[in-house]
Design an enzyme around this catalytic site. Structure first.
Site, mmCIF file in Angstrom:
data_model
loop_
_atom_site.group_PDB
_atom_site.id
_atom_site.type_symbol
_atom_site.label_atom_id
_atom_site.label_comp_id
_atom_site.label_asym_id
_atom_site.label_seq_id
_atom_site.Cartn_x
_atom_site.Cartn_y
_atom_site.Cartn_z
ATOM 1 N N ILE A 1 7.063 2.553 -7.286
ATOM 2 C CA ILE A 1 7.525 2.920 -8.467
ATOM 3 C C ILE A 1 7.519 4.492 -8.812
ATOM 4 C CG2 ILE A 1 6.740 2.681 -10.736
ATOM 5 C CD1 ILE A 1 7.386 -0.084 -10.216
ATOM 6 N N HIS B 1 0.825 -1.034 -0.042
ATOM 7 C CA HIS B 1 -0.127 -0.040 -0.154
ATOM 8 C C HIS B 1 0.881 1.189 0.111
ATOM 9 C CE1 HIS B 1 -4.282 0.970 0.595
ATOM 10 N NE2 HIS B 1 -3.883 2.033 0.789
HETATM 11 C C1 FMN Z 1 -3.528 9.017 -1.453
HETATM 12 C C2 FMN Z 1 -3.625 7.505 -1.633
HETATM 13 C C3 FMN Z 1 -4.904 6.930 -1.522
HETATM 14 C C4 FMN Z 1 -4.873 5.740 -1.758
HETATM 15 N N1 FMN Z 1 -6.282 5.090 -1.697
HETATM 16 C C5 FMN Z 1 -6.365 3.624 -1.949
HETATM 17 C C6 FMN Z 1 -7.540 3.179 -2.020
HETATM 18 O O1 FMN Z 1 -8.539 3.754 -2.009
HETATM 19 N N2 FMN Z 1 -7.668 1.720 -2.437
HETATM 20 C C7 FMN Z 1 -6.408 0.903 -2.449
HETATM 21 O O2 FMN Z 1 -6.391 -0.254 -2.844
HETATM 22 N N3 FMN Z 1 -5.335 1.704 -2.639
HETATM 23 C C8 FMN Z 1 -4.945 2.839 -2.268
HETATM 24 N N4 FMN Z 1 -4.004 3.414 -2.190
HETATM 25 C C9 FMN Z 1 -2.588 2.578 -2.479
HETATM 26 C C10 FMN Z 1 -2.326 2.676 -4.002
HETATM 27 O O3 FMN Z 1 -3.341 1.831 -4.595
HETATM 28 C C11 FMN Z 1 -0.935 2.010 -4.145
HETATM 29 O O4 FMN Z 1 -0.848 0.653 -3.507
HETATM 30 C C12 FMN Z 1 0.105 2.815 -3.458
HETATM 31 O O5 FMN Z 1 -0.103 4.215 -3.997
HETATM 32 C C13 FMN Z 1 1.365 2.478 -4.536
HETATM 33 O O6 FMN Z 1 2.219 3.001 -3.945
HETATM 34 P P1 FMN Z 1 3.218 4.442 -4.708
HETATM 35 O O7 FMN Z 1 2.296 5.289 -4.287
HETATM 36 O O8 FMN Z 1 4.685 4.384 -4.258
HETATM 37 O O9 FMN Z 1 3.165 4.065 -6.093
HETATM 38 C C14 FMN Z 1 -3.700 4.709 -1.907
HETATM 39 C C15 FMN Z 1 -2.470 5.584 -2.055
HETATM 40 C C16 FMN Z 1 -2.606 6.985 -1.788
HETATM 41 C C17 FMN Z 1 -1.086 7.458 -1.986
HETATM 42 O O1 173 Z 2 -5.551 6.409 2.153
HETATM 43 C C1 173 Z 2 -5.154 5.407 1.831
HETATM 44 O O2 173 Z 2 -4.119 4.683 1.658
HETATM 45 C C2 173 Z 2 -6.520 4.426 1.408
HETATM 46 O O3 173 Z 2 -6.208 3.495 1.013
HETATM 47 C C3 173 Z 2 -7.641 5.175 1.598
HETATM 48 C C4 173 Z 2 -8.338 4.726 2.848
HETATM 49 C C5 173 Z 2 -9.637 5.563 3.269
HETATM 50 C C6 173 Z 2 -10.170 6.153 2.062
HETATM 51 C C7 173 Z 2 -9.655 6.469 0.976
HETATM 52 C C8 173 Z 2 -8.072 5.777 0.693
#
Ligand code: FMN
Ligand code: 173
Length: 403
Positions: free
Chosen positions: A324, A290
């Site tokens: 990445i 994540h």
């Molecule tokens: C602001 C933010 C919100 C995210 N929200 C979600 C989400 O709603 N659902 C989810 O599966 N992953 C969420 N992620 C994780 C991303 O899908 C992903 O795993 C992660 O950003 C990958 O790492 P990177 O930002 O270094 O490319 C979120 C990441 C960020 C930065």
């Molecule tokens: O913030 C996050 O990483 C995430 O996955 C998320 C959690 C709650 C609401 C929206 C995104």
């Protein structure tokens, strides 16, 4: 459409940078975060840039990329280069997927719909988060003929889950990505210090608030409409999708039975969990921590990729994310056995800086960098990415891990 993003560099040099590049959006991935900081309020910036605890997992993610090194090959007929991949029986122009990122409306008014439109233009699938500021239907319209995946935060309530799956299917979302590592938000000091939780105020709940089953249940139980009681409805929705780890491996049978497309589990880091995904009949996994936002002090996601590929790579599709930032990073993950990668923060920084134009430039830049670096490494196509061209080394010295 299969664009050759190698030509993006030629386009920039040929026309002159000022004509081709969006002013104010850097091509240097190390500067993106700083630029985004200037465009965002401190709370939105901390939310996207932040991580769990002391950000040790974020550091591990970047350090892993720094320690795995490419070994280039020469004279390998790279003019015939091709970066397309086949995933779940479908051809994709690029081995890059937009990661699900929630609440995109806090970064720019272009939000999910704008980014989904850009993803279609550049040939990258858009993954819609369950925690979004746009509805499933709005994103499908904006993404037009693009490929789109749906990320499920798995509700406790089966009726709501079924309704989400139905809407995703009807609106052309082809792959279901079930995120397992975020059944509750981690200890994230940068958000805690600002007491920042947009969803409590209704921001990021659009998928739920537009769901007929959720709406009907809320109205029946509370006696008010969602619009009359946004805070109550937000609590109900968040309580349903971040329900505190209510699901077990056995429960996956329910999703398997009710989703007839590819089913992918996101957030796998342990070989045994990868094997359980195979046993549960999943089609793929995303090896991901994540982006270091959940467990602090965890291993770099890239470091567990090889062992997971060795265990299940011949049985299911192994995808990768977390850390990445460059074309080189994409190649490294492919060489260690990922079939494609997801990218999160860099694109959101682009969106934050300049909306659609910023996101487009970051995505095109990443694809161009991938194309160039792959060719220069003597790798013609994704299937030729191989561990033979990788080695893990540990140089001393004080190279600061970026982002
Ligand atoms: C602001 C933010 C919100 C995210 N929200 C979600 C989400 O709603 N659902 C989810 O599966 N992953 C969420 N992620 C994780 C991303 O899908 C992903 O795993 C992660 O950003 C990958 O790492 P990177 O930002 O270094 O490319 C979120 C990441 C960020 C930065
Ligand atoms: O913030 C996050 O990483 C995430 O996955 C998320 C959690 C709650 C609401 C929206 C995104």
């Amino acid at each position: 459409m299969s664009d050759n993003y190698g030509s993006y560099q030629t386009e920039i040099y040929g026309k002159g940078a000022l004509m081709s590049l969006v002013p104010g959006v850097t091509t240097d991935p190390r500067l993106l975060e700083e630029q985004a900081k200037k465009s965002l309020g401190i709370r939105a910036f901390n939310y996207v840039a932040g991580g769990a605890g002391e950000k040790a997992t974020m550091d591990s993610n970047r350090l892993a990329f720094r320690q795995w090194k490419l070994i280039p090959r020469m004279m390998r007929n790279t003019p015939e280069q091709d970066v397309s991949v086949e995933l779940f029986g479908q051809k994709y122009d690029n081995p890059l997927i937009m990661a699900p990122v929630g609440v995109q409306g806090i970064f720019h008014e272009d939000k999910e719909t704008g980014l989904a439109e850009v993803c279609e233009e550049v040939g990258v699938p858009y993954t819609l988060s369950t925690a979004s500021t746009s509805s499933i239907e709005e994103v499908a319209t904006a993404n037009k003929d693009g490929k789109r995946w749906y990320q499920l935060y798995w509700p406790r309530d089966n009726d709501v889950t079924l309704s989400l799956l139905k809407r995703a299917k009807e609106n052309g979302f082809s792959v279901l990505v079930v995120t397992l590592d975020t059944w509750s938000l981690a200890w994230r000091p940068a958000d805690l210090d600002n007491a920042y939780v947009p969803f409590i105020k209704g921001v990021g709940n659009q998928v739920g608030f537009s769901d007929p089953v959720f709406r009907a249940k809320f109205e029946k139980e509370s006696g008010s409409t969602i619009e009359e009681d946004i805070v109550g409805a937000s609590r109900a929705w968040i309580g349903d999708i971040f329900a505190g780890n209510p699901h077990s491996w056995e429960d996956l049978a329910f999703l398997r039975k009710n989703w007839d497309g590819p089913l992918v589990l996101k957030g796998i880091q342990h070989v045994e969990d990868a094997k359980l995904a195979v046993e549960a009949g999943c089609d793929g996994i995303v090896v991901s921590n994540h982006g270091g936002r959940q467990v602090d002090g965890a291993i770099g996601s890239l470091d567990v990729l090889p062992e997971i590929v060795d265990a299940v790579g011949d049985k299911i599709t192994v995808l990768f994310d977390s850390g990445i930032r460059t074309g080189s990073d994409v190649i490294k993950a492919l060489c260690l056995g990922a079939k494609a990668v997801l990218v999160g923060r860099p694109v959101i920084y682009g969106l934050s800086i300049q909306g659609r134009d910023g996101a487009r430039q970051v995505l095109k830049g990443l694809l161009a960098d991938l194309w160039q670096n792959m060719g220069l490494s003597g790798i013609r196509r994704v299937a030729d990415c191989n561990r033979d061209q990788m080695r893990k080394v540990q140089y001393g010295g004080d190279v600061k891990a970026m982002m």
